[in-house]
Every structure is written in C-alpha cells, then in structure tokens.
Motif scaffolding. Structure first.
Motif, PDB file in Angstrom:
ATOM      1  N   GLY A  99      52.167  43.052  36.099  1.00 47.70           N
ATOM      2  CA  GLY A  99      51.963  44.356  35.526  1.00 47.70           C
ATOM      3  C   GLY A  99      50.714  44.468  34.670  1.00 47.70           C
ATOM      4  O   GLY A  99      50.357  45.550  34.253  1.00 47.70           O
ATOM      5  N   ASP A 100      50.022  43.366  34.415  1.00 40.76           N
ATOM      6  CA  ASP A 100      48.825  43.403  33.584  1.00 40.76           C
ATOM      7  C   ASP A 100      47.567  43.691  34.405  1.00 40.76           C
ATOM      8  O   ASP A 100      46.456  43.595  33.895  1.00 40.76           O
ATOM      9  CB  ASP A 100      48.662  42.092  32.824  1.00 40.76           C
ATOM     10  N   GLY A 101      47.723  44.051  35.669  1.00 45.41           N
ATOM     11  CA  GLY A 101      46.584  44.317  36.532  1.00 45.41           C
ATOM     12  C   GLY A 101      46.028  43.073  37.197  1.00 45.41           C
ATOM     13  O   GLY A 101      45.124  43.151  38.003  1.00 45.41           O
ATOM     14  N   MET A 102      46.551  41.913  36.858  1.00 45.69           N
ATOM     15  CA  MET A 102      46.099  40.650  37.444  1.00 45.69           C
ATOM     16  C   MET A 102      46.730  40.505  38.828  1.00 45.69           C
ATOM     17  O   MET A 102      47.924  40.694  38.988  1.00 45.69           O
ATOM     18  CB  MET A 102      46.503  39.477  36.554  1.00 45.69           C
ATOM     19  N   ALA A 148      38.223  41.044  50.631  1.00 51.10           N
ATOM     20  CA  ALA A 148      38.278  42.258  51.450  1.00 51.10           C
ATOM     21  C   ALA A 148      39.471  43.128  51.035  1.00 51.10           C
ATOM     22  O   ALA A 148      39.338  44.342  50.855  1.00 51.10           O
ATOM     23  CB  ALA A 148      38.353  41.897  52.932  1.00 51.10           C
ATOM     24  N   ASP A 149      40.633  42.503  50.871  1.00 53.35           N
ATOM     25  CA  ASP A 149      41.830  43.247  50.455  1.00 53.35           C
ATOM     26  C   ASP A 149      41.642  43.900  49.093  1.00 53.35           C
ATOM     27  O   ASP A 149      42.155  44.981  48.833  1.00 53.35           O
ATOM     28  CB  ASP A 149      43.049  42.331  50.393  1.00 53.35           C
ATOM     29  N   TRP A 150      40.904  43.227  48.211  1.00 49.82           N
ATOM     30  CA  TRP A 150      40.714  43.719  46.850  1.00 49.82           C
ATOM     31  C   TRP A 150      39.507  44.647  46.716  1.00 49.82           C
ATOM     32  O   TRP A 150      39.155  45.059  45.617  1.00 49.82           O
ATOM     33  CB  TRP A 150      40.559  42.548  45.888  1.00 49.82           C
ATOM     34  N   GLY A 159      41.205  39.962  38.055  1.00 51.87           N
ATOM     35  CA  GLY A 159      41.518  40.806  36.914  1.00 51.87           C
ATOM     36  C   GLY A 159      40.613  42.017  36.894  1.00 51.87           C
ATOM     37  O   GLY A 159      39.834  42.248  37.812  1.00 51.87           O
ATOM     38  N   ARG A 160      40.694  42.767  35.833  1.00 53.91           N
ATOM     39  CA  ARG A 160      39.877  43.985  35.716  1.00 53.91           C
ATOM     40  C   ARG A 160      38.380  43.682  35.657  1.00 53.91           C
ATOM     41  O   ARG A 160      37.571  44.469  36.105  1.00 53.91           O
ATOM     42  CB  ARG A 160      40.295  44.764  34.476  1.00 53.91           C
TER      43      ARG A 160
END
Length: 148
Positions: free
Chosen positions: A8-11, A37-39, A82-83
């Motif tokens: 849930g932390d965006g990781m 590619a997925d990200w 991560g972000r």
C-alpha cells in the motif's frame, strides 16, 4: 520463480529465485525488461527513457555477473519500484564485500563492473542478508527516467 506486486505504500516488488539456475544474467535482464515495461519505464518515442532502460539492463548484467564470478552465483534477484525510482538487489551466499580491482586501463577487458556502477547508478552498496541468512545483498538505485 517470480512473485508479485507490492504494498500500500506504492512500492512494487518482483522477486526471482535463482539457486542453481542456468543463464542467470540473461534471465535477470529479461525479468527486468519485463518489469520495466509493465511499470511504464519504456516510454514510446523517448530516446532518454530508452537510454535509461539500457543503463538499468547494463547495471543488472554487471551486478549479476559479479555475483557469478566472485560470490558463487546469485541466489535471489529483487526489483523494488518506488515513487522515486528503482532498487535492484542481488543476494548471494558470500560475505565478501565487492572490491574494486587495482587501477587498470579502460581499454583492457574485465574488471570494470564497479566503475560502471559508480558511473550509472544513483547509489549502490551492499549489506548483510537479513533473517539469519548467510551472505550479502548488493544493491543499486536508479532514478525514474525523464518523461518527454
């Protein structure tokens, strides 16, 4: 064997177990290319983005090859998105830290892996493996590619 996306932390995390695996460098590069590619790391038509992806794949090749040559082979390969960017982790059973070879000409083959990490990674290092496991984790961090 790979497992999935993160918390849930965006990781977002992808993990590849490698004990006894063959062709580990190409497996890790392919695994990384698929994750990037997925990200959305491979923006269409962005030369800078494509170069950043090539940098990441070269870095993956270097750290996995170093584990093969100097640490008895990698046991686990982990990508953490991560972000701010990407963290690559290669776990092996050796407690010996990565060491630069004595200064040598860039024209000579071999011995330049840590120099490549210094040049292309935002940061890199190593730490002891957790949870009582023997060995270390060599990690590197790369910032997100620029958007066009």
């Amino acid at each position: 064997m790979a497992d999935g996306e993160g918390g849930g932390d965006g990781m977002q995390v992808r993990r590849l177990l490698l004990r006894g695996a063959r062709s580990v460098v190409s497996r890790c590069r392919d695994f990384t290319a698929e994750a990037l590619a997925d990200w959305g790391w491979i923006p269409a038509g962005s030369e800078a983005g494509e170069e950043r992806v090539e940098d990441v794949l070269l870095l993956v090749s270097e750290v996995v090859t170093n584990a093969c040559l100097h640490a008895g082979g990698p046991e686990e390969f982990v990508l953490r998105r991560g972000r701010e960017g990407l963290r690559v982790e290669v776990a092996d059973a050796s407690s010996e830290p990565p060491r630069s070879r004595t200064s040598r000409s860039p024209a000579l083959p071999g011995g330049h892996g840590l120099m490549v990490l210094d040049k292309l990674a935002g940061a890199w290092g190593y730490e002891a493996r957790g949870a009582g496991a023997a060995g270390k984790v060599v990690w590197l961090e790369v910032s997100l590619p620029s958007r066009p």
